[in-house]
Enzyme design. Structure first.
Site, PDB file in Angstrom:
ATOM      1  CG  PHE A 278      -0.699   0.554   2.397  1.00 32.92           C
ATOM      2  CD1 PHE A 278      -0.680   1.834   2.874  1.00 32.92           C
ATOM      3  CD2 PHE A 278       0.646  -0.462   2.810  1.00 32.92           C
ATOM      4  CE1 PHE A 278      -0.489   2.278   3.962  1.00 32.92           C
ATOM      5  CE2 PHE A 278       0.653   0.021   4.530  1.00 32.92           C
ATOM      6  CZ  PHE A 278       0.500   1.241   4.790  1.00 32.92           C
ATOM      7  CE  LYS A 279       3.554   1.249   5.086  1.00 36.12           C
ATOM      8  NZ  LYS A 279       5.229   1.244   5.929  1.00 36.12           N
ATOM      9  CG  ASP A 280       3.634   0.648  -4.509  1.00 37.85           C
ATOM     10  OD1 ASP A 280       5.113   0.891  -3.903  1.00 37.85           O
ATOM     11  OD2 ASP A 280       3.831  -0.166  -4.915  1.00 37.85           O
TER      12      ASP A 280
ATOM     13  CB  THR B  56       8.447   2.840   4.031  1.00 37.24           C
ATOM     14  OG1 THR B  56       7.279   2.436   4.930  1.00 37.24           O
ATOM     15  CG2 THR B  56       8.792   4.210   3.949  1.00 37.24           C
TER      16      THR B  56
END
Length: 475
Positions: A116-118, A149
């Protein structure tokens, strides 16, 4: 829109100033001077925007409420460049899948590093490149990662003009896949540093360097951790997208369950709720490192030392010092910067905890701000992964399993519960094998990644040595 520090510095700053700065000069975190309010008419219009024009245009609509020092045409172009089918492998960008009885999974792991960091990091890379080119400057990013991250930042920044990345990570505490994603990158502007310690040691180094204002200014140090407001702001968008997909009308409320270590992901939900998004509950799901669950249950925020930080099968949440939590507490205590500074700078330093249990404001965490919480263990993780595979034919990663397990304890009739997916299961293959007896699917571009040559420096948890490395690398 101006921004202020959680620790009292109210010097008016615009978005692009804080984009490159990270922490405020007084050691606080930046927040907007106010949260723009989204009325029902705007939310109705945004439904149409998302369904007809797509995620990138929704992102532009939301970001433009907070960013007024980038021309609208440029900001729209940056969003359009970031949120594409080519980058995220689906036109919906964040597709919603219904599991059962109003429980949904929001797919946030379709980007280049499968996490999800993308969602925020891809935008951050484009924002950095844009603003640095506009200023004719360079930036040295110093980051800390517990797993996702780092790779998301490196994949977003590799090859970007004017940007160099120094990424610290806890030695031996990430999955082999996570390590390979980072350490196999050979780009000249990427420097990986494995620190002898835990994630909190890495995070402490980043904060210590950022708090040395002379060094920070001389070497143009910036951050990509969720202490950077721009990254958290980008995450606000997928709460609106998830809500729009889960509802038909604006009179419906939705709850979100969010796997949480550093509090950045769920803090974005807090911002969305403060803007007026009809969120019933924000459910904070932790693993065995339950510092956040303890606070929402008791009112006591107690950080743990390295020896008390458990190494778990959801390693991206092996965090005992939630740096983003300060943003929420600032709002909780009435945006009192002096009090927030006392809690996070004085009390935590002196005694390792602060206690709000007797403060009337603590009750508002649940009643006014909608927070709830729960903990998931390794056994819970395995059971949830097995159950989800058996009943829905879907393999989920360990952190998403934590979110799903805790979500089920907070279901309410008639209120959709959206679990935020954290990563694809291949990033934590060993636990998937333990749960299901088979390897999870691996995207073709990552075949054999663990066998690639690696480039990483091993260093002790020593701020002086990190500064020395930056000085030497930057000449």
């Amino acid at each position: 829109m101006h921004y202020l520090s959680t620790r009292g510095d109210a010097t008016p700053r615009q978005f692009c100033e804080i984009l490159l700065e990270g922490l405020a000069p007084d050691g606080g975190l930046y927040l907007p001077a106010h949260y723009p309010q989204v009325d029902p008419a705007t939310l109705t219009r945004w439904r149409k925007v998302y369904h007809e024009q797509g995620y990138a245009e929704l992102a532009f609509e939301i970001l433009s409420l907070y960013i007024d020092d980038i021309p609208a045409a440029d900001l729209r172009a940056l969003c359009a460049k970031t949120y594409t089918v080519e980058v995220f492998r689906t036109g919906e960008i964040v597709p919603l899948r219904h599991l059962e009885n109003g429980v949904f999974l929001e797919g946030l792991s379709n980007g280049p590093t499968l996490a999800f960091k993308d969602m925020a990091m891809q935008l951050l890379g484009n924002l950095f490149e844009y603003e640095l080119a506009r200023r004719g400057e360079q930036l040295n990013i110093l980051g800390a990662t517990s797993g996702d991250t780092g790779s998301a930042a490196e994949y977003a920044m590799r090859g970007k003009k004017g940007v160099r990345v120094f990424m610290t990570s806890p030695q031996g505490r990430m999955s082999p896949f996570q390590q390979a994603q980072m350490f196999s990158l050979m780009d000249e502007n990427i420097v990986n540093i494995a620190i002898e310690g835990v994630f909190d040691d890495c995070q402490d180094i980043v904060k210590a360097v950022s708090n040395d204002l002379d060094f920070k200014r001389k070497y143009k140090i910036g951050t990509v951790n969720s202490i950077n407001w721009a990254r958290l702001l980008a995450q606000v968008v997928y709460y609106f997208a998830g809500y729009i997909q889960a509802t038909q009308t604006n009179d419906q409320n939705v709850s979100f369950s969010v796997p949480s270590g550093n509090f950045g992901n769920v803090c974005a939900g807090h911002v969305a709720r403060m803007m007026g998004l009809p969120i019933e509950k924000l459910v904070v799901a932790t693993n065995e490192n339950d510092v956040l669950d303890e606070f929402f249950r008791t009112g006591i925020y107690r950080v743990r030392g390295s020896a008390d930080t458990h190494e778990t099968s959801s390693p991206s949440m092996d965090i005992s010092k939630a740096s983003n939590f300060e943003r929420f507490v600032f709002d909780l205590v009435g945006r009192d910067g002096a009090r927030t500074k006392n809690l996070f700078s004085t009390q935590l330093a002196a005694q390792g905890y602060f206690d709000l249990s007797a403060d009337p404001a603590f009750q508002q965490a649940a009643t006014r701000y909608g927070f709830a919480s729960g903990k998931s263990t390794h056994a819970d993780r395995l059971a949830t992964i097995r159950d989800t595979d058996a009943r829905f034919g879907m393999v989920i990663d360990t952190h998403t399993a934590d979110g799903l397990k805790v979500a089920r304890a907070h279901l309410q009739a008639g209120v959709p519960m959206v679990v935020l997916e954290t990563a694809l299961p291949i990033k934590f293959a060993a636990t998937i094998v333990e749960a299901l007896g088979r390897e999870p699917d691996r995207p073709p571009q990552f075949l054999g990644i663990e066998a690639l040559p690696k480039r990483v420096l091993n260093l002790p948890a020593d701020v002086v040595q990190i500064k020395s490395l930056i000085e030497k690398t930057c000449g």
